[in-house]
Design a protein around this motif. Structure first.
Motif, PDB file in Angstrom:
ATOM      1  N   TYR A  28       3.962   4.290   5.454  1.00 45.70           N
ATOM      2  CA  TYR A  28       4.771   5.519   4.694  1.00 45.70           C
ATOM      3  C   TYR A  28       5.341   6.368   6.092  1.00 45.70           C
ATOM      4  N   ALA A  64       5.447   2.556  -0.251  1.00 43.23           N
ATOM      5  CA  ALA A  64       5.222   1.933   1.159  1.00 43.23           C
ATOM      6  C   ALA A  64       6.230   0.827   1.530  1.00 43.23           C
ATOM      7  N   SER A 118      -2.869   0.951   6.608  1.00 39.39           N
ATOM      8  CA  SER A 118      -1.842   1.811   6.335  1.00 39.39           C
ATOM      9  C   SER A 118      -1.506   2.563   7.636  1.00 39.39           C
ATOM     10  N   ARG A 167       0.823  -1.309   5.007  1.00 46.06           N
ATOM     11  CA  ARG A 167       1.657  -0.342   4.258  1.00 46.06           C
ATOM     12  C   ARG A 167       2.029   0.616   5.281  1.00 46.06           C
TER      13      ARG A 167
END
Length: 156
Positions: A73, A60, A6, A71
């Protein structure tokens, strides 16, 4: 199950949505001038509108490839200005290696026009209802993890 990495990018007001998308493209393409980069740049206006809507705050942006799933964000408002939650570090793998795809979260009210607009530019860049959030993401992870190569087993 495949690995998941992420990243969190600082959105508005730290940087505008177009610049945020440009930074995401840089991360995904690792600065390489490739066909993937051209495809991602071709949808910049669409992606920026979704970033403006704060869709990647709730769900995401997902990049899949022959390696780990990424992912992405975005943070907004005071969180974007503060930057303590941000992680825009380069990835230690090629996030668009091999058979890649990028899925953008989208509010249901914009889903039909965004899907139509994306189809004009790429078959690898798609959108999904952000309300499905992790349920869809986890289902995709599980489906990939549970794939059985029956033909491969027969050849053993």
């Amino acid at each position: 199950m495949s690995s998941v990495v992420s990243r969190k990018f600082r959105g508005t007001p730290y940087r505008n949505a177009s610049d945020t998308w440009s930074e995401i493209v840089e991360l995904l393409t690792q600065g390489k001038d490739s066909s993937a980069r051209k495809e991602l740049r071709a949808v910049a206006g669409i992606a920026a509108s979704l970033i403006t809507e704060q869709a990647p705050k709730q769900a995401a942006i997902i990049a899949t490839c022959d390696g780990p799933r990424t992912r992405i964000y975005c943070t907004y408002d005071d969180d974007a200005l503060d930057g303590s939650d941000a992680n825009e570090d380069a990835l230690s793998f090629e996030p668009l290696k091999g058979d890649w795809a990028v899925s953008l979260p989208c509010p249901e009210s914009d889903l039909s026009w965004v899907q139509a607009a994306l189809k004009k530019h790429s078959s690898r860049i798609t959108t999904r209802d952000l309300a499905s959030g992790f349920a869809l993401d986890e289902a995709a992870d599980n489906a990939k993890a549970m794939t059985l190569d029956v033909e491969g087993l027969r050849n053993l």
